[in-house]
Write a protein that holds these residues in place. Structure first.
Motif, PDB file in Angstrom:
ATOM      1  N   ARG A  49       3.535  10.037  -6.085  1.00  0.00           N
ATOM      2  CA  ARG A  49       4.237  10.388  -4.849  1.00  0.00           C
ATOM      3  C   ARG A  49       3.671  11.687  -4.273  1.00  0.00           C
ATOM      4  O   ARG A  49       3.131  12.524  -4.982  1.00  0.00           O
ATOM      5  CB  ARG A  49       5.737  10.532  -5.098  1.00  0.00           C
ATOM      6  CG  ARG A  49       6.406   9.250  -5.581  1.00  0.00           C
ATOM      7  CD  ARG A  49       7.878   9.458  -5.850  1.00  0.00           C
ATOM      8  NE  ARG A  49       8.509   8.261  -6.372  1.00  0.00           N
ATOM      9  CZ  ARG A  49       9.064   7.302  -5.636  1.00  0.00           C
ATOM     10  NH1 ARG A  49       9.051   7.429  -4.322  1.00  0.00           N
ATOM     11  NH2 ARG A  49       9.621   6.251  -6.189  1.00  0.00           N
TER      12      ARG A  49
ATOM     13  N   LYS B  33       3.499  -4.538  -2.398  1.00  0.00           N
ATOM     14  CA  LYS B  33       3.657  -3.085  -2.450  1.00  0.00           C
ATOM     15  C   LYS B  33       4.969  -2.743  -1.755  1.00  0.00           C
ATOM     16  O   LYS B  33       5.185  -3.110  -0.602  1.00  0.00           O
ATOM     17  CB  LYS B  33       2.483  -2.408  -1.740  1.00  0.00           C
ATOM     18  CG  LYS B  33       2.603  -0.896  -1.598  1.00  0.00           C
ATOM     19  CD  LYS B  33       1.462  -0.374  -0.729  1.00  0.00           C
ATOM     20  CE  LYS B  33       1.606   1.102  -0.437  1.00  0.00           C
ATOM     21  NZ  LYS B  33       0.570   1.557   0.532  1.00  0.00           N
TER      22      LYS B  33
ATOM     23  N   GLN C 165       8.405   0.258  -1.488  1.00  0.00           N
ATOM     24  CA  GLN C 165       8.958   1.575  -1.803  1.00  0.00           C
ATOM     25  C   GLN C 165      10.234   1.378  -2.616  1.00  0.00           C
ATOM     26  O   GLN C 165      11.308   1.135  -2.058  1.00  0.00           O
ATOM     27  CB  GLN C 165       9.252   2.354  -0.525  1.00  0.00           C
ATOM     28  CG  GLN C 165       9.749   3.768  -0.766  1.00  0.00           C
ATOM     29  CD  GLN C 165       8.708   4.647  -1.429  1.00  0.00           C
ATOM     30  OE1 GLN C 165       7.594   4.757  -0.948  1.00  0.00           O
ATOM     31  NE2 GLN C 165       9.069   5.259  -2.549  1.00  0.00           N
TER      32      GLN C 165
ATOM     33  N   SER D 236       3.002   6.419  -1.067  1.00  0.00           N
ATOM     34  CA  SER D 236       3.103   5.835  -2.398  1.00  0.00           C
ATOM     35  C   SER D 236       3.982   4.596  -2.390  1.00  0.00           C
ATOM     36  O   SER D 236       4.743   4.351  -1.451  1.00  0.00           O
ATOM     37  CB  SER D 236       3.655   6.864  -3.376  1.00  0.00           C
ATOM     38  OG  SER D 236       4.985   7.207  -3.019  1.00  0.00           O
TER      39      SER D 236
ATOM     40  N   VAL E 228       7.486   2.086 -15.815  1.00  0.00           N
ATOM     41  CA  VAL E 228       8.430   2.339 -14.726  1.00  0.00           C
ATOM     42  C   VAL E 228       9.773   1.684 -15.057  1.00  0.00           C
ATOM     43  O   VAL E 228       9.836   0.637 -15.701  1.00  0.00           O
ATOM     44  CB  VAL E 228       7.892   1.791 -13.386  1.00  0.00           C
ATOM     45  CG1 VAL E 228       6.718   2.627 -12.919  1.00  0.00           C
ATOM     46  CG2 VAL E 228       7.481   0.338 -13.512  1.00  0.00           C
TER      47      VAL E 228
ATOM     48  N   HIS F 134       0.688   4.907 -15.435  1.00  0.00           N
ATOM     49  CA  HIS F 134       1.524   4.686 -14.260  1.00  0.00           C
ATOM     50  C   HIS F 134       2.339   3.396 -14.339  1.00  0.00           C
ATOM     51  O   HIS F 134       3.043   3.048 -13.389  1.00  0.00           O
ATOM     52  CB  HIS F 134       0.665   4.636 -12.988  1.00  0.00           C
ATOM     53  CG  HIS F 134       0.046   5.953 -12.627  1.00  0.00           C
ATOM     54  ND1 HIS F 134      -1.025   6.481 -13.311  1.00  0.00           N
ATOM     55  CD2 HIS F 134       0.363   6.861 -11.661  1.00  0.00           C
ATOM     56  CE1 HIS F 134      -1.358   7.642 -12.781  1.00  0.00           C
ATOM     57  NE2 HIS F 134      -0.525   7.904 -11.791  1.00  0.00           N
TER      58      HIS F 134
ATOM     59  N   ALA G 175      13.267  -3.050  -8.293  1.00  0.00           N
ATOM     60  CA  ALA G 175      12.064  -3.360  -9.066  1.00  0.00           C
ATOM     61  C   ALA G 175      12.283  -4.592  -9.938  1.00  0.00           C
ATOM     62  O   ALA G 175      11.402  -5.468 -10.036  1.00  0.00           O
ATOM     63  CB  ALA G 175      11.670  -2.164  -9.926  1.00  0.00           C
TER      64      ALA G 175
ATOM     65  N   GLN H 179       3.350   2.338 -10.477  1.00  0.00           N
ATOM     66  CA  GLN H 179       3.815   3.206  -9.396  1.00  0.00           C
ATOM     67  C   GLN H 179       2.739   4.243  -9.101  1.00  0.00           C
ATOM     68  O   GLN H 179       2.322   4.985  -9.992  1.00  0.00           O
ATOM     69  CB  GLN H 179       5.123   3.901  -9.792  1.00  0.00           C
ATOM     70  CG  GLN H 179       5.599   4.971  -8.821  1.00  0.00           C
ATOM     71  CD  GLN H 179       6.144   4.390  -7.537  1.00  0.00           C
ATOM     72  OE1 GLN H 179       6.920   3.434  -7.556  1.00  0.00           O
ATOM     73  NE2 GLN H 179       5.745   4.960  -6.407  1.00  0.00           N
TER      74      GLN H 179
ATOM     75  N   ARG I  35       5.487   1.080  -5.198  1.00  0.00           N
ATOM     76  CA  ARG I  35       5.466   0.295  -6.434  1.00  0.00           C
ATOM     77  C   ARG I  35       4.648  -0.958  -6.181  1.00  0.00           C
ATOM     78  O   ARG I  35       4.892  -1.677  -5.204  1.00  0.00           O
ATOM     79  CB  ARG I  35       6.882  -0.055  -6.858  1.00  0.00           C
ATOM     80  CG  ARG I  35       7.000  -0.767  -8.209  1.00  0.00           C
ATOM     81  CD  ARG I  35       6.841   0.204  -9.352  1.00  0.00           C
ATOM     82  NE  ARG I  35       7.829   1.276  -9.311  1.00  0.00           N
ATOM     83  CZ  ARG I  35       9.061   1.206  -9.849  1.00  0.00           C
ATOM     84  NH1 ARG I  35       9.456   0.081 -10.448  1.00  0.00           N
ATOM     85  NH2 ARG I  35       9.879   2.229  -9.778  1.00  0.00           N
TER      86      ARG I  35
ATOM     87  N   SER J 167      -2.950   4.873  -2.543  1.00  0.00           N
ATOM     88  CA  SER J 167      -2.195   3.613  -2.564  1.00  0.00           C
ATOM     89  C   SER J 167      -2.862   2.516  -1.733  1.00  0.00           C
ATOM     90  O   SER J 167      -2.797   1.333  -2.080  1.00  0.00           O
ATOM     91  CB  SER J 167      -0.775   3.854  -2.045  1.00  0.00           C
ATOM     92  OG  SER J 167      -0.084   4.756  -2.877  1.00  0.00           O
TER      93      SER J 167
END
Length: 775
Positions: free
Chosen positions: A490, A459, A461, A496, A527, A524, A468, A487, A498, A330
């Motif tokens: 994890r 970035k 969580q 990790s 989402v 990825h 989101a 994303q 988003r 990340s």
């Protein structure tokens, strides 16, 4: 769901403790209602402490404010859910202090001070595993609602059973905190009532209160833990009760016992720190008997970690990177979109992972912005790659929004690095430290710091789809383009998150033309998202789905009012009739404080320094109002002037006129117009525009208090009003921050209506003029 299910089973210890708390509070009120002619060993007649003295007033005023701030900071750190609702602890302090003002003529019950402190210490710190697990389960029960995102708590439909069970603990806890402040209300009320000069006594009271704030703030600035706070409070308590042998021995033993329990290490393998903002616990993680990472928890929940992604470590520990290539880590992902950026801005740099990543990926210079000085210090000491020691890195200790508003630099790459908080800016408001970062106005201003061909990466969580959706919509509205969203995986040796990427379309197109990156985004990028209301500077509640009163706020507010009513009923016959004029004054003033603290945080940063200065400044304005009233009414020269006579004749009219006009200015003036480049000009204009109502509110109160004959019930009613105002502050979660100004105006209008019904107390000497006492 499994976690929530386990939470129900872990509540048994809490329910047992709750029963003990109810028993203690009930027995204390029985002692208050029944009093023998001679004081017992656990009772103190205030006159036996030597009667009135400014030394005693200073000590008890310092102790009151010091212990109030200690309680708010301590309880909200140990019970994580209250880190987001600190003003509920504040209103408990107001309730106890106000009730003490009603009971100032009765003996002080030492047990009312000692028992709650000892019980709270046992509840929060006793090394009993079932109890610790029960405390940890509270956020999952109180915070598990789809309307509010609480860190580490799954967003589930509201569990009424869980909430009600948790409230069975929260309500007695609230009562215990309130009970601890009854003796302080008694003492301060008695000393002000019996002072030879009321104006002087009140000035001393406020200055001593400022000293209490400054002392606690200094201890926090020096990163001292709660056992030191409790030790200092114990010293002040012993000095205040020095003339009573039994009292000083009992208080000394009680505070020492609390300090001892607080000093017991929670985890022998971890180290606990206390920054000016939060409780921090650093836990080393091992791989092959070698420290491979540090995990940082704040307020007992995961916050961030220190990783070692240096080439030497990666080469010597291939097992940590076997399932995930290093370029998919990340911290390295932003530089797959912009390799070797000439300049990088990292907002929320924490312990240094993003700064280290920028340096490894060829950044020419890095501006690292972090609000917590202790986290920066730990990053310098513990980070394996020593990013903060690099000559290419410049560190700024500041709030992210404050930096955005005041910086004139431009950057090639801007990274919002997991920028989230686990606490509020102040005990007067429910605004979290990072709320003003994720607003429409903040991102628009941050965009101005980006070079035309630069990239802007957020970035975060994301645990809830509507978080989101909100970030996606904020980025799209700021850059007029749909951001790239993906994303990272994890788990593993990573943190990790988003990602939302926007900025130069050409640079994004060049980056995504890389087949490897395009393939990664394809796998990825699918989402989940849900729509959410955009956050603004007026409604900055990023972790709330929509403008509404969350169920947790409603339930806790009802619980507070139930305790409030029970407390009053237990003291019936003690002058417990509430004076509505003073009640509305207290509620209006509390909303003023919440409004001013919130807006000043936006203008100058959500730092502990700004908060301490603002609260201290408001107390100074109260003192100024008190002195102006005394000068115009009783000064031999000033009071005899034509202007003084004119103001005295229409005192209520002029004071309320000034208050409502200044409230109008506060409501009308847009905050964005106050971001002057000069800090001196900004501070001057902001003080005049936002803080002037406090001065007029102080003038209104001091004249009303004098008219009421300085009754203890008037002072208590005012503090009960502060309790009500603290609950009404949650209305901003529904209607926005500007609505607090309207609510305050309505409350002050109600106070003006009930002023005509104010019961005139017995006449006293002109020197006997006091104003509201801040607990």
């Amino acid at each position: 769901m499994e976690t929530i299910g386990k939470s129900f089973g872990s509540l048994a210890p809490l329910l047992l403790v709750s029963a003990l708390a109810v028993l203690i509070v009930y027995s204390l009120f029985r002692r208050l209602r029944t009093s023998s002619q001679a004081p017992g060993r656990l009772e103190v007649d205030i006159q036996d402490l030597g009667g009135f003295s400014y030394r005693q007033l200073v000590l008890i005023s310092m102790l009151s404010l010091f212990l109030e701030m200690l309680m708010i900071r301590w309880v909200s750190s140990e019970i994580r859910i209250f880190a987001y609702f600190k003003n509920f602890v504040l209103v408990a302090c107001f309730l106890g202090f106000g009730l003490g003002c009603y009971l100032y003529h009765r003996r002080v019950q030492l047990i009312a001070m000692v028992s709650p402190l000892l019980l709270l210490t046992v509840i929060l710190k006793a090394p009993v595993s079932p109890l610790r697990r029960s405390i940890a389960a509270l956020p999952a029960l109180l915070g598990a609602a789809a309307e509010v995102q609480v860190w580490g708590v799954p967003a589930l439909p509201t569990s009424w059973t869980g909430m009600l069970l948790a409230l069975c603990f929260v309500v007695p806890l609230f009562a215990v905190i309130a009970t601890a402040f009854i003796p302080f209300g008694q003492l301060v009320g008695w000393y002000l009532e019996n002072a030879p000069n009321g104006v002087t006594a009140y000035t001393v009271n406020v200055l001593a209160s400022l000293a209490g704030i400054a002392g606690f703030t200094l201890l926090c600035f020096l990163d001292h833990p709660p056992w030191v706070w409790m030790l200092v409070a114990g010293i002040l308590a012993v000095l205040a009760f020095w003339k009573n042998r039994h009292a000083r021995i009992l208080l000394g033993i009680a505070f020492l016992a609390c300090a001892y329990l607080l000093a017991i290490p929670e985890n022998p393998t971890a180290k606990t720190y206390w920054s000016p903002y939060q409780k921090l616990v650093v836990q080393p993680q091992y791989s092959d008997r070698q420290i491979a990472a540090y995990v940082l928890n704040t307020n007992d929940s995961w916050y961030q970690q220190v990783l070692n992604l240096s080439p030497d470590f990666v080469q010597s520990h291939p097992e940590l990177f076997h399932h995930r290539p290093l370029n998919q880590n990340s911290y390295n992902m932003p530089y797959r979109f912009y390799p070797n950026p000439p300049s990088v801005l990292v907002l929320g740099s924490g312990m240094g992972n993003d700064v280290a990543a920028a340096l490894r990926n060829g950044a020419g210079s890095v501006e690292a912005v972090e609000i917590d000085p202790l986290i920066l210090k730990l990053g310098r000491e513990l980070h394996f790659e020593h990013p903060y020691q690099s000559p290419r890195v410049h560190v700024t200790l500041d709030d992210a929004r404050s930096y955005i508003e005041n910086s004139h630099e431009q950057f090639d790459l801007i990274v919002f690095s997991l920028l989230d908080s686990h606490t509020t800016t102040s005990h007067f408001t429910n605004i979290r430290i990072d709320n003003y970062v994720y607003t429409r106005e903040a991102l628009q201003r941050a965009k101005q710091l980006l070079k035309p061909d630069g990239l802007f990466i957020v970035k975060f969580q994301v645990d809830t789809p509507w978080i989101a959706g909100r970030l996606f919509k904020l980025m799209r509205g700021t850059f007029d383009q749909d951001p790239i969203q993906f994303q990272t995986d994890r788990g593993g040796y990573d943190s990790s998150g988003r990602f939302f990427v926007a900025g130069s379309p050409d640079r994004i197109a060049r980056a995504t033309s890389d087949p490897a990156l395009a393939s990664y985004l394809a796998t990825h990028g699918n989402v989940p998202m849900e729509p959410a209301i955009l956050t603004t500077d007026d409604w900055p509640y990023f972790y709330q789905h929509a403008p509404v009163l969350p169920i947790i706020v409603i339930l806790v507010s009802i619980a507070v009012l139930v305790v409030f009513g029970w407390f009053l009923r237990q003291t019936s016959g003690e002058g417990s009739r509430i004076d509505l004029h003073f009640l509305f004054l207290g509620a209006g003033f509390m909303l003023l404080e919440a409004q001013i603290v919130s807006k000043m945080a936006l203008l100058f940063g959500t730092t502990w320094v700004v908060n301490a200065v603002v609260v201290s400044g408001l107390l100074c304005l109260i003192v100024a109002a008190n002195l102006v009233y005394g000068a115009l009414h009783h000064h031999p020269k000033i009071g005899g002037t034509f202007l003084a006579r004119l103001l005295r004749e229409k005192w209520g009219f002029w004071s309320y006129t000034g208050l409502f006009l200044s409230l109008g200015v506060m409501y009308i003036v847009p905050l964005e117009k106050l971001f002057f480049e000069s800090w001196v000009l900004r501070a001057t204009v902001a003080t005049l525009a936002l803080c002037t109502p406090v001065f007029f509110a102080g003038l209104i109160f001091v004249s009303s208090f004098a008219r009421a004959g300085f009754r203890g019930s008037a002072l208590g009613s005012n503090l009960f009003g502060s309790l009500v105002g603290g609950l009404l502050e949650s209305g901003s979660l529904w209607f926005g921050l500007k609505s607090l100004t309207i609510f305050a105006a309505i409350l002050y209008l109600a106070s003006a209506i009930f002023l005509k019904r104010l019961t005139v107390g017995p006449l006293k000497t002109p020197a006997k003029v006091e104003a509201v006492v801040a607990p």
